[in-house]
Design a protein around this motif. Structure first.
Motif, PDB file in Angstrom:
ATOM      1  N   SER A 184     -78.747   8.623 -16.014  1.00 61.19           N
ATOM      2  CA  SER A 184     -78.781   8.387 -14.492  1.00 61.19           C
ATOM      3  C   SER A 184     -80.306   8.916 -13.990  1.00 61.19           C
ATOM      4  CB  SER A 184     -77.842   8.947 -13.642  1.00 61.19           C
ATOM      5  OG  SER A 184     -77.627  10.438 -13.619  1.00 61.19           O
ATOM      6  N   PRO A 185     -80.769   8.563 -12.900  1.00 56.85           N
ATOM      7  CA  PRO A 185     -82.042   9.125 -12.570  1.00 56.85           C
ATOM      8  C   PRO A 185     -81.767  10.561 -12.220  1.00 56.85           C
ATOM      9  CG  PRO A 185     -81.583   7.121 -11.431  1.00 56.85           C
ATOM     10  CD  PRO A 185     -80.485   7.480 -12.332  1.00 56.85           C
ATOM     11  N   GLU A 186     -80.503  10.889 -12.018  1.00 58.60           N
ATOM     12  CA  GLU A 186     -80.345  12.444 -11.297  1.00 58.60           C
ATOM     13  C   GLU A 186     -79.988  13.374 -12.876  1.00 58.60           C
ATOM     14  OE1 GLU A 186     -79.705   9.631  -8.593  1.00 58.60           O
ATOM     15  OE2 GLU A 186     -78.529   9.890 -10.228  1.00 58.60           O
ATOM     16  N   TRP A 215     -93.396   8.721 -20.231  1.00 59.88           N
ATOM     17  CA  TRP A 215     -92.278   9.400 -19.450  1.00 59.88           C
ATOM     18  C   TRP A 215     -91.868   8.448 -18.282  1.00 59.88           C
ATOM     19  CZ3 TRP A 215     -92.934  11.615 -14.294  1.00 59.88           C
ATOM     20  CH2 TRP A 215     -94.082  11.631 -13.701  1.00 59.88           C
ATOM     21  N   ARG A 216     -90.792   8.745 -17.715  1.00 63.71           N
ATOM     22  CA  ARG A 216     -90.109   8.047 -16.464  1.00 63.71           C
ATOM     23  C   ARG A 216     -89.151   8.775 -15.816  1.00 63.71           C
ATOM     24  NH1 ARG A 216     -88.717   1.943 -17.006  1.00 63.71           N
ATOM     25  NH2 ARG A 216     -90.996   1.686 -17.121  1.00 63.71           N
ATOM     26  N   GLY A 217     -89.419   9.437 -14.560  1.00 69.49           N
ATOM     27  CA  GLY A 217     -88.389  10.180 -14.058  1.00 69.49           C
ATOM     28  C   GLY A 217     -87.980  11.545 -14.841  1.00 69.49           C
ATOM     29  N   ARG A 218     -86.947  11.962 -15.253  1.00 71.66           N
ATOM     30  CA  ARG A 218     -86.709  13.057 -15.783  1.00 71.66           C
ATOM     31  C   ARG A 218     -86.695  12.902 -17.350  1.00 71.66           C
ATOM     32  NH1 ARG A 218     -83.765  16.787 -12.896  1.00 71.66           N
ATOM     33  NH2 ARG A 218     -83.355  16.023 -10.588  1.00 71.66           N
ATOM     34  N   LYS A 223     -92.857  16.972 -13.387  1.00 69.14           N
ATOM     35  CA  LYS A 223     -93.745  15.852 -12.797  1.00 69.14           C
ATOM     36  C   LYS A 223     -95.362  16.776 -12.835  1.00 69.14           C
ATOM     37  CE  LYS A 223     -90.523  14.578  -9.046  1.00 69.14           C
ATOM     38  NZ  LYS A 223     -90.466  14.486  -7.680  1.00 69.14           N
TER      39      LYS A 223
END
Length: 410
Positions: free
Chosen positions: A130-132, A277-280, A321
């Motif tokens: 998940s994004p989280e 990379w994408r998000g976490r 980030k």
């Protein structure tokens, strides 16, 4: 800060080692029930990867398990005479520091470097992220991680889940690789026997600490072959067809296909992505930028990539980030270069013309005949991989944090 790494081959254990050294809490999930012992083939560690391994305290173990291959006998298809080459000349010309080691041995050594500090989940795999940072597994309960890293190879599961289908990023470069484990019928001792023909190359060697040998096959096709990646019978059929009538020695090697304890077959493909990379989630090694198995220094690139990713995360205090873009910037030049090297190496190792076959044989004969100094100069002038791998530099992230000098950046 909790980090999940998918894949326990090369990049995964190296990344786990450095992250734990920097104070991260690391879990590694691996689909195989144990460390993979699938036969494997010899891989090369060039200077930067050797330097990193030395900093990990495992260089002595790597050198103990080096294959010990120091001579090559080249046979040209249809020719009676062979060419013997002092491999130490070629290796000395290729890199200032170099270790050739079986992939299974390399994986085990990197694993044991930090296995007491890393949680390993064998026999499991990721099914959703998940994004989280919530990660679902096939067997283990769902857990939340601050970061997830795909170090799961050319056919990366993490890449598929987060970035999309493999077909979007995998680029076939016109050749296939196969490896089989077989008895040492030639009583090999530091020797590598290679047969070279138009569009196909086969070789056999044995690491000095192993009883069985490895037969290696490379062959070209105009288009990708139609087969299931898990259908070993079909893969063996394709390999037999590709090398039919090539050479009596190679025919004997192929007879071992029905009883080999370990067999590998795959296309030589590059992974080309605009971002890793994408998000976490980030990718490292072959999952993000494979230059092509057996032709582009992918193992050294994976070691360097894992080291740099861990270092940038430490430098950024875990702020992905900042760290992920810095990792991409640090690796971009080497990834582009390794992709180019792989394309050139594939053309050289599996010649597409009779002139190419002759050039490979004559080049080896010339290097073997010259004294060490001139032979090194010749290889350096004509081999792009030499210039790439010798020019790779990496920061010493520990030294940067403590303000001391950087031996790894020399």
């Amino acid at each position: 800060m909790r980090v999940l790494i998918s894949g326990a081959s090369v990049a995964g254990p190296v990344l786990a080692y450095w992250l734990t050294r920097y104070g991260f809490s690391v879990t590694v999930v691996e689909r195989a029930p144990t460390l993979r012992k699938t036969g494997g083939h010899a891989v090369d560690l060039f200077r930067p990867a050797v330097d990193i391994s030395e900093a990990m305290g495992v260089l002595a173990r790597l050198e103990e398990r080096a294959t010990g291959t120091n001579r090559v006998t080249l046979h040209r298809e249809g020719a009676r005479r062979s060419v013997r080459v002092d491999l130490s000349k070629l290796l000395g010309a290729t890199s200032a520091r170099h270790v050739e080691i079986m992939r299974d041995d390399l994986s085990e050594i990197y694993y044991t470097a930090a296995s007491d500090k890393v949680e390993y989940l064998f026999g499991d795999s990721v099914t959703a992220i998940s994004p989280e940072g919530d990660v679902r597994f096939e067997r283990a309960a769902t857990q939340r991680f601050d970061l997830v890293v795909g170090a799961d190879g050319l056919h990366s599961n993490v890449r598929r889940l987060v970035f999309g289908d493999e077909s979007r990023f995998s680029v076939f470069i016109g050749a296939y690789l196969a490896v089989l484990t077989m008895p040492d019928t030639a009583d090999l001792d530091g020797d590598l026997h290679i047969h070279v023909g138009l569009g196909r190359t086969a070789g056999m060697y044995r690491a000095r600490h192993l009883r069985e040998a490895r037969a290696l096959f490379l062959f070209r096709t105009e288009r990708e072959l139609d087969y299931d990646r898990h259908d070993l019978a079909r893969q063996k059929e394709l390999l037999r067809g590709a090398f039919s009538g090539f050479d009596a020695d190679v025919d004997r090697w192929l007879h071992e296909l029905d009883r080999t304890p370990a067999f590998y077959f795959d296309s030589i493909a590059q992974v080309r992505m605009d971002t890793w990379w994408r998000g976490r989630v980030a990718l490292v090694g072959d999952s993000g930028y494979c230059p092509g198995p057996a032709v582009g220094g992918s193992t050294s690139l994976a070691v360097v990539g894992a080291y740099v990713l861990a270092g940038e995360l430490a430098r950024a205090g875990g702020d992905h980030k900042r760290a992920f873009p810095a990792y991409e910037r640090a690796m971009a030049e080497w990834v582009r270069g390794s992709h180019e090297v792989a394309l050139n190496a594939a053309r050289t190792l599996v010649p597409t013309s009779r002139l190419g076959v002759s050039g490979l044989i004559q080049g080896a004969r010339l290097v073997s005949a010259l004294p060490p100094g001139p032979s090194r100069a010749l290889v350096r002038l004509t081999t792009k991989s030499t210039r790439l791998f010798d020019s790779m530099t990496v920061d010493d992230y520990e030294a940067a944090r403590s303000g001391s000098e950087s031996p790894l950046a020399e």
